[in-house]
Scaffold this motif. Structure first.
Motif, PDB file in Angstrom:
ATOM      1  N   VAL A 129      -0.728   2.607 -59.212  1.00  0.00           N
ATOM      2  CA  VAL A 129       0.091   3.675 -58.641  1.00  0.00           C
ATOM      3  C   VAL A 129      -0.781   4.896 -58.365  1.00  0.00           C
ATOM      4  O   VAL A 129      -1.590   5.272 -59.206  1.00  0.00           O
ATOM      5  N   ASP A 130      -0.671   5.499 -57.153  1.00  0.00           N
ATOM      6  CA  ASP A 130      -1.374   6.787 -57.004  1.00  0.00           C
ATOM      7  C   ASP A 130      -0.419   7.988 -57.097  1.00  0.00           C
ATOM      8  O   ASP A 130      -0.609   8.842 -57.934  1.00  0.00           O
ATOM      9  N   THR A 131       0.637   8.020 -56.244  1.00  0.00           N
ATOM     10  CA  THR A 131       1.615   9.111 -56.383  1.00  0.00           C
ATOM     11  C   THR A 131       2.928   8.487 -56.853  1.00  0.00           C
ATOM     12  O   THR A 131       3.623   7.868 -56.060  1.00  0.00           O
ATOM     13  N   PRO A 132       3.299   8.653 -58.115  1.00  0.00           N
ATOM     14  CA  PRO A 132       4.501   7.969 -58.597  1.00  0.00           C
ATOM     15  C   PRO A 132       5.742   8.457 -57.837  1.00  0.00           C
ATOM     16  O   PRO A 132       5.878   9.646 -57.570  1.00  0.00           O
ATOM     17  N   THR A 167       8.860   4.755 -53.229  1.00  0.00           N
ATOM     18  CA  THR A 167      10.298   4.499 -53.370  1.00  0.00           C
ATOM     19  C   THR A 167      11.092   5.438 -52.472  1.00  0.00           C
ATOM     20  O   THR A 167      12.015   5.029 -51.759  1.00  0.00           O
ATOM     21  N   LEU A 168      10.702   6.734 -52.521  1.00  0.00           N
ATOM     22  CA  LEU A 168      11.431   7.738 -51.738  1.00  0.00           C
ATOM     23  C   LEU A 168      11.324   7.468 -50.245  1.00  0.00           C
ATOM     24  O   LEU A 168      12.331   7.387 -49.536  1.00  0.00           O
ATOM     25  N   VAL A 169      10.087   7.320 -49.785  1.00  0.00           N
ATOM     26  CA  VAL A 169       9.875   7.150 -48.346  1.00  0.00           C
ATOM     27  C   VAL A 169      10.577   5.900 -47.846  1.00  0.00           C
ATOM     28  O   VAL A 169      11.284   5.909 -46.847  1.00  0.00           O
ATOM     29  N   VAL A 170      10.398   4.810 -48.593  1.00  0.00           N
ATOM     30  CA  VAL A 170      11.001   3.548 -48.156  1.00  0.00           C
ATOM     31  C   VAL A 170      12.511   3.669 -48.142  1.00  0.00           C
ATOM     32  O   VAL A 170      13.178   3.271 -47.172  1.00  0.00           O
ATOM     33  N   SER A 171      13.101   4.271 -49.189  1.00  0.00           N
ATOM     34  CA  SER A 171      14.558   4.282 -49.181  1.00  0.00           C
ATOM     35  C   SER A 171      15.097   5.244 -48.128  1.00  0.00           C
ATOM     36  O   SER A 171      16.112   4.957 -47.495  1.00  0.00           O
ATOM     37  N   ILE A 172      14.393   6.370 -47.882  1.00  0.00           N
ATOM     38  CA  ILE A 172      14.872   7.261 -46.806  1.00  0.00           C
ATOM     39  C   ILE A 172      14.859   6.513 -45.467  1.00  0.00           C
ATOM     40  O   ILE A 172      15.840   6.499 -44.732  1.00  0.00           O
ATOM     41  N   ALA A 173      13.717   5.847 -45.184  1.00  0.00           N
ATOM     42  CA  ALA A 173      13.609   5.146 -43.897  1.00  0.00           C
ATOM     43  C   ALA A 173      14.638   4.027 -43.811  1.00  0.00           C
ATOM     44  O   ALA A 173      15.323   3.873 -42.798  1.00  0.00           O
ATOM     45  N   TYR A 188       3.569  -1.211 -49.799  1.00  0.00           N
ATOM     46  CA  TYR A 188       3.384  -0.438 -51.029  1.00  0.00           C
ATOM     47  C   TYR A 188       3.347  -1.344 -52.252  1.00  0.00           C
ATOM     48  O   TYR A 188       2.623  -1.114 -53.213  1.00  0.00           O
ATOM     49  N   TRP A 189       4.135  -2.387 -52.211  1.00  0.00           N
ATOM     50  CA  TRP A 189       4.182  -3.316 -53.347  1.00  0.00           C
ATOM     51  C   TRP A 189       2.810  -3.969 -53.535  1.00  0.00           C
ATOM     52  O   TRP A 189       2.245  -3.948 -54.629  1.00  0.00           O
ATOM     53  N   VAL A 190       2.281  -4.496 -52.425  1.00  0.00           N
ATOM     54  CA  VAL A 190       0.968  -5.144 -52.505  1.00  0.00           C
ATOM     55  C   VAL A 190      -0.080  -4.140 -52.964  1.00  0.00           C
ATOM     56  O   VAL A 190      -0.889  -4.400 -53.856  1.00  0.00           O
ATOM     57  N   ARG A 191      -0.033  -2.931 -52.389  1.00  0.00           N
ATOM     58  CA  ARG A 191      -1.027  -1.919 -52.739  1.00  0.00           C
ATOM     59  C   ARG A 191      -0.958  -1.555 -54.216  1.00  0.00           C
ATOM     60  O   ARG A 191      -1.975  -1.405 -54.895  1.00  0.00           O
ATOM     61  N   THR A 192       0.280  -1.425 -54.733  1.00  0.00           N
ATOM     62  CA  THR A 192       0.448  -1.062 -56.141  1.00  0.00           C
ATOM     63  C   THR A 192      -0.088  -2.172 -57.041  1.00  0.00           C
ATOM     64  O   THR A 192      -0.733  -1.917 -58.062  1.00  0.00           O
ATOM     65  N   MET A 193       0.209  -3.430 -56.646  1.00  0.00           N
ATOM     66  CA  MET A 193      -0.254  -4.566 -57.434  1.00  0.00           C
ATOM     67  C   MET A 193      -1.787  -4.592 -57.505  1.00  0.00           C
ATOM     68  O   MET A 193      -2.373  -4.842 -58.556  1.00  0.00           O
ATOM     69  N   LEU A 194      -2.431  -4.294 -56.378  1.00  0.00           N
ATOM     70  CA  LEU A 194      -3.897  -4.401 -56.331  1.00  0.00           C
ATOM     71  C   LEU A 194      -4.582  -3.173 -56.911  1.00  0.00           C
ATOM     72  O   LEU A 194      -5.533  -3.267 -57.666  1.00  0.00           O
ATOM     73  N   PHE A 195      -4.077  -1.977 -56.519  1.00  0.00           N
ATOM     74  CA  PHE A 195      -4.837  -0.763 -56.875  1.00  0.00           C
ATOM     75  C   PHE A 195      -4.102   0.146 -57.847  1.00  0.00           C
ATOM     76  O   PHE A 195      -4.571   1.221 -58.188  1.00  0.00           O
TER      77      PHE A 195
END
Ligand code: UDP
Ligand code: MG
Length: 320
Positions: free
Chosen positions: A263-266, A270-276, A254-261
């Motif tokens: 934010v799509d869903t703010p 964060t939520l998905v990663v921290s839950i997992a 997600y970090w790489v994706r955010t840097m390149l493209f």
């Protein structure tokens, strides 16, 4: 009978649960087989709280034959416990364990005794096929043995069951294990000693039906796995680690994706990663608890640290 009487060569321990019709033919065949083998023997029937009149039949059988004895449980405690009780009672220099339903042919005992005389202390009957068992049971039995082989602390010889001869030394070793969730097949393997298999053909049950239905077999299998493997307690550490690593991977993605493209869903990553990630952490901590519980369980089982089969030393002259 007092303890001063010479112990018999062989004690035969037979767990009995609703086997009335089988007891008479069994006792006759057993007597013939053991007399044929030329050994002094005693037979101990353990009536495991039968609901039929097995006990009356045992009274009648024992009345006419001093070599036969029986004890009767106050209720059904299960075959494993019945065997333990029989071993407690047995006085023989070796003990044979067999079922009451004539699936274990008494004639094979002579071969057991032969092996015992050759110096084997743990002589087990090895069934050559499972044709008498229902297909589905055979399938689950095989699955169970495969799991136990992979994850358990003992390795069970294929086809070996309760039908076996144990030298006095092996019997005493078994008796030193007072664990409650008893899985005898595991214990026979755990004690070790010089072992050998004797192939035999399982007969059809002489009369009545198997006492082990699916639910009971499942419980039994769980007892076996739980008593001889702590893997179910410990896997969670690894599952947790895998999930947490996956979460970290996802974070990187997600970090790489955010840097390149951008934010799509703010908030979503964060939520998905921290839950997992925290699901993983929780599993890891369960696994850590599991490690401790496994150790406590091991201590509570109170198995002996080791068993000595033999001491080798020069004979002292005064003992001769
Ligand atoms: N048995 C027992 N207690 C029980 C169930 C069985 O003592 O709760 C005895 C039963 O009488 C027989 C032996 O254990 O002598 C094996 O049982 P069974 O033949 O029903 O099992 P299977 O041959 O199907 O494995
Ligand atoms: Mg049977």
């Amino acid at each position: 009978m007092s303890d001063s009487v010479e112990p018999p060569d062989i004690s035969v321990v037979i767990p009995v649960f609703n086997e009335r019709a089988n007891l008479r033919p069994l006792s006759e065949r057993l007597t013939r087989a053991l007399e044929g083998a030329g050994v002094a023997f005693e037979a101990i029937f353990v009536d495991d709280g039968s609901h039929d009149d097995s006990l009356d039949e045992l009274r009648a059988i024992c009345a006419g034959e001093p070599r036969f004895r029986a004890l009767s449980f106050s209720r059904n405690f299960g075959k494993e416990v019945a065997i333990a009780a029989g071993l407690d009672e047995a006085r023989g220099r070796a003990v044979v364990i067999m079922d009451a339903d004539l699936q274990h042919p008494p004639e094979v005992i002579a071969q057991f005794i032969e092996k015992w005389r050759e110096g084997y202390k743990n002589v087990f009957g090895q069934r050559t096929d499972r044709a008498t068992d229902p297909k589905l049971r055979t399938f689950f039995t095989k699955l169970f043995y495969r799991l136990l082989e992979k994850f358990g602390d003992v390795s069970l010889p294929p086809g070996a069951g309760d039908f076996r001869l144990l030298d006095r030394q092996a019997v005493d070793a078994l008796l030193s294990m007072r664990e409650r969730a008893r899985f005898n097949k595991g214990l026979y393997a755990w004690i070790g000693f010089k072992s050998i298999g004797v192939p035999f053909v399982v007969d059809e049950r002489a009369s009545g039906a198997s006492k082990f239905n699916f639910a009971r077999l499942t419980r039994f299998a769980l007892d076996g796995l739980m008593s001889f493997s702590s893997v179910p307690l410990k896997v969670w550490t690894w599952v947790g680690l895998a999930i947490s690593c996956f979460a970290l991977g996802m974070a990187g993605y997600y970090w790489v994706r955010t840097m390149l493209f951008g934010v799509d869903t703010p908030g979503f990553p964060t939520l998905v990663v921290s839950i997992a990630f925290f699901s993983g952490v929780q599993l890891i901590s369960l696994g850590v608890l599991g490690e401790y519980v496994a150790r406590i369980f091991n201590e509570v089982k109170g198995r002996p640290l080791y068993l000595v089969a033999e001491r080798v030393e020069a004979k002292k002259s005064e003992q001769e």
